[in-house]
Write a protein that holds these residues in place. Structure first.
Motif, PDB file in Angstrom:
ATOM      1  N   UNK A 157      -5.573  -3.436   1.120  1.00  0.00           N
ATOM      2  CA  UNK A 157      -7.202  -2.849   0.976  1.00  0.00           C
ATOM      3  C   UNK A 157      -7.378  -1.537   0.201  1.00  0.00           C
ATOM      4  N   UNK A 158      -8.039  -1.097  -0.053  1.00  0.00           N
ATOM      5  CA  UNK A 158      -8.152  -0.397  -1.374  1.00  0.00           C
ATOM      6  C   UNK A 158      -9.575   0.533  -1.234  1.00  0.00           C
ATOM      7  N   UNK A 159      -9.552   1.985  -1.418  1.00  0.00           N
ATOM      8  CA  UNK A 159     -11.017   2.321  -1.659  1.00  0.00           C
ATOM      9  C   UNK A 159     -10.892   2.583  -3.553  1.00  0.00           C
TER      10      UNK A 159
ATOM     11  N   UNK B 125      -9.124   4.516  -8.076  1.00  0.00           N
ATOM     12  CA  UNK B 125      -8.523   3.672  -6.857  1.00  0.00           C
ATOM     13  C   UNK B 125      -7.929   5.722  -6.214  1.00  0.00           C
ATOM     14  N   UNK B 126      -8.892   5.372  -5.621  1.00  0.00           N
ATOM     15  CA  UNK B 126      -8.509   6.849  -4.334  1.00  0.00           C
ATOM     16  C   UNK B 126      -7.353   6.419  -3.120  1.00  0.00           C
ATOM     17  N   UNK B 127      -8.005   5.348  -2.917  1.00  0.00           N
ATOM     18  CA  UNK B 127      -6.566   5.185  -1.807  1.00  0.00           C
ATOM     19  C   UNK B 127      -6.531   3.684  -1.602  1.00  0.00           C
ATOM     20  N   UNK B 128      -5.293   3.455  -0.732  1.00  0.00           N
ATOM     21  CA  UNK B 128      -4.674   2.162  -1.003  1.00  0.00           C
ATOM     22  C   UNK B 128      -3.487   1.938   0.305  1.00  0.00           C
ATOM     23  N   UNK B 129      -3.963   0.874   1.054  1.00  0.00           N
ATOM     24  CA  UNK B 129      -3.378   0.564   2.777  1.00  0.00           C
ATOM     25  C   UNK B 129      -2.847  -0.998   1.805  1.00  0.00           C
ATOM     26  N   UNK B 130      -1.270  -1.171   2.150  1.00  0.00           N
ATOM     27  CA  UNK B 130      -1.222  -2.845   2.300  1.00  0.00           C
ATOM     28  C   UNK B 130      -1.050  -3.140   3.970  1.00  0.00           C
ATOM     29  N   UNK B 131      -2.320  -4.501   4.415  1.00  0.00           N
ATOM     30  CA  UNK B 131      -1.807  -5.584   5.382  1.00  0.00           C
ATOM     31  C   UNK B 131      -2.524  -4.413   6.443  1.00  0.00           C
ATOM     32  N   UNK B 132      -3.379  -3.518   6.601  1.00  0.00           N
ATOM     33  CA  UNK B 132      -3.800  -3.054   8.406  1.00  0.00           C
ATOM     34  C   UNK B 132      -4.160  -3.858   8.908  1.00  0.00           C
TER      35      UNK B 132
ATOM     36  N   UNK C 156     -11.960   1.714   8.754  1.00  0.00           N
ATOM     37  CA  UNK C 156     -12.243   2.680   7.931  1.00  0.00           C
ATOM     38  C   UNK C 156     -12.096   1.819   6.188  1.00  0.00           C
ATOM     39  N   UNK C 157     -12.193   1.109   6.398  1.00  0.00           N
ATOM     40  CA  UNK C 157     -11.660   1.045   4.490  1.00  0.00           C
ATOM     41  C   UNK C 157     -13.002  -0.133   4.492  1.00  0.00           C
ATOM     42  N   UNK C 158     -14.192   0.163   4.411  1.00  0.00           N
ATOM     43  CA  UNK C 158     -15.191  -0.978   3.707  1.00  0.00           C
ATOM     44  C   UNK C 158     -14.870   0.319   2.402  1.00  0.00           C
TER      45      UNK C 158
ATOM     46  N   UNK D 245       1.802   5.041  -3.859  1.00  0.00           N
ATOM     47  CA  UNK D 245       2.680   6.107  -5.155  1.00  0.00           C
ATOM     48  C   UNK D 245       1.776   6.500  -5.727  1.00  0.00           C
ATOM     49  N   UNK D 246       1.843   5.143  -6.698  1.00  0.00           N
ATOM     50  CA  UNK D 246       1.386   5.587  -7.802  1.00  0.00           C
ATOM     51  C   UNK D 246      -0.135   6.076  -8.027  1.00  0.00           C
ATOM     52  N   UNK D 247      -1.319   5.551  -7.181  1.00  0.00           N
ATOM     53  CA  UNK D 247      -2.555   6.127  -7.547  1.00  0.00           C
ATOM     54  C   UNK D 247      -2.336   7.990  -6.969  1.00  0.00           C
ATOM     55  N   UNK D 248      -1.642   8.314  -6.611  1.00  0.00           N
ATOM     56  CA  UNK D 248      -1.064   9.957  -6.982  1.00  0.00           C
ATOM     57  C   UNK D 248      -0.484  10.932  -7.904  1.00  0.00           C
TER      58      UNK D 248
END
Length: 423
Positions: free
Chosen positions: A164-166, A173-180, A187-189, A236-239
């Motif tokens: 899931x990403x924002x 893309x500013x944030x990314x998390x795998x299977x929260x 918090x990821x809407x 890691x890539x989004x940074x």
């Protein structure tokens, strides 16, 4: 403007959630829609998008997948196009199996050195959808992306199964998390279209479809030893890079479980299915099969492939695969019958029909089958009753398995006369 693109299709791991369909084959080799394989979907999307330089990375139970690709995709000697198989192999750099999606690409990246390309398209081999990848690549180029992730809005229940990403207003893309987990995902809407918001699909999920500019992919894989794109490489890539979100609003489903596989296939029987086989061409192995023959059968919302001989009483909301044979008086509802790899001679069918040791390939007479998947080359005798449903508990048996109420008869299984399953 046409861009120079090479495609990498990931052949997948063990596919344990699709067991027993993956007992003898890899996930991308699982038959769908009665005549195709799952891997035909991303390959066809590539070809329809004008991209004909394709590598398929294979590893687990890959023999049937390799055979299918070899027999299905042969280009003219005057074409520069190819569909080549890159199997996990022992080399001086390593002797282990692929440990994840990123590891598979890292260890086969050297094969790209002989290909002229500017962008790498990384795809999954086990999803059902139709997408024009050229629009995705155009978006990537026009917005100056280093990496672009194809995304789709999902609801909160499904969000825990995806990356899931924002993204901001510029689709960066500013944030990314795998299977929260269920608490974290709230918090990821994200901002989605009004149509998607009305359906409660407020979370942007990664589709496992990526575009990398040339050089970026290799730099990422060398700098980060992570084994998986979703878990390690992309967060890691989004940074470090400009990573874009490309929102896709068409039909897409991840064929990850027996339930999703069953629903996707039965969904093809709708009057106007979400996945339209009559829209874009889906390429596959060309078989010189006769037309299907139907005698005395009532058909309702049923998809029938080539080379079938059907004498059933009624077929309803079912997909009937190539070379299927169904006997008189049989009723089949909400079932995917994959068909057969070969024909038995008529004399053999008559002899087996008399002795029933074993019964002929196909479904016999006076059977009732509902909510089931019949894998290839099943031999189901006369007066057999199979009825799946929520009343059944999951289980694995010699001839069949039960998953989410769906009875899956295993490949080459023999069901004798009068056997009852789930009734």
């Amino acid at each position: 403007m046409a861009h120079k693109v090479v495609s990498l299709i990931l052949g997948g791991g063990r596919g344990s959630r699709l067991y027993p369909l993956t007992q003898q084959r890899s996930k991308p080799a699982v038959p769908i829609a009665g005549k195709y394989r799952l891997v035909d979907i991303p390959i066809s999307n590539c070809l329809n998008s004008g991209y004909n330089k394709i590598f398929v990375l294979t590893q687990f139970n890959s023999a049937s997948l390799n055979t299918h690709i070899k027999n299905a995709y042969n280009f003219s000697i005057f074409s520069k196009g190819f569909v080549d198989i890159l199997a996990a192999e022992q080399t001086n750099e390593g002797d282990r199996w692929f440990q994840g999606t990123a590891d598979a690409v890292r260890r086969t990246h050297k094969h790209l050195l002989n290909v002229d390309y500017d962008y790498v398209l990384v795809l999954s081999g086990d999803q059902l959808y139709q997408m024009d990848y050229s629009a995705l690549v155009d978006f990537h180029v026009q917005n100056g992306g280093h990496i672009t992730i194809a995304t789709i809005p999902v609801n909160v229940a499904d969000a825990t199964g995806f990356g899931i990403l924002k993204a901001n207003e510029a689709n960066v893309i500013t944030a990314f998390t795998e299977k929260p987990n269920k608490e974290e995902v709230l918090n990821w809407s994200s901002e989605v279209s009004s149509e998607m918001a009305k359906c409660g699909r407020n979370y942007l999920a990664s589709m496992g479809i990526y575009v990398f500019s040339k050089g970026v992919l290799l730099n990422l894989l060398l700098a980060n030893p992570g084994m998986d794109f979703g878990k390690e490489i992309l967060p890691d890539a989004i940074n470090k890079y400009k990573v874009l979100s490309y929102q896709f609003d068409g039909y897409w489903t991840d064929i990850g479980t027996i339930k999703s596989f069953f629903d996707a296939n039965i969904g093809l029987t709708a009057d106007v299915p979400d996945f339209n086989l009559f829209d874009e061409t889906v390429f596959t192995r060309a078989r010189m099969l006769p037309p299907s023959k139907v005698s005395g059968t009532t058909l309702n919302n049923t998809v029938i492939a080539d080379g079938c001989i059907l004498n059933a009483d009624k077929l309803e909301r079912s997909v009937i695969g190539i070379r299927s044979r169904i006997g008189e008086g049989t009723v089949i509802k909400s079932t995917y019958m994959m068909g057969s790899d070969h024909y038995e001679q008529l004399e053999e069918v008559i002899e087996l029909g008399n002795t029933q040791k074993p019964p002929p390939v196909g479904v016999g007479e006076r059977c009732y089958i509902e909510n089931a998947i019949l894998d290839k080359n099943c031999r189901i005798g006369n007066d057999v009753r199979i009825k799946g449903g929520p009343h059944l508990e999951d289980g694995d048996f010699q001839t069949h398995a039960i998953c989410d109420g769906i009875v899956v008869v295993k490949k080459n299984a023999v069901i004798s006369n009068g056997v009852s399953i789930g009734c």
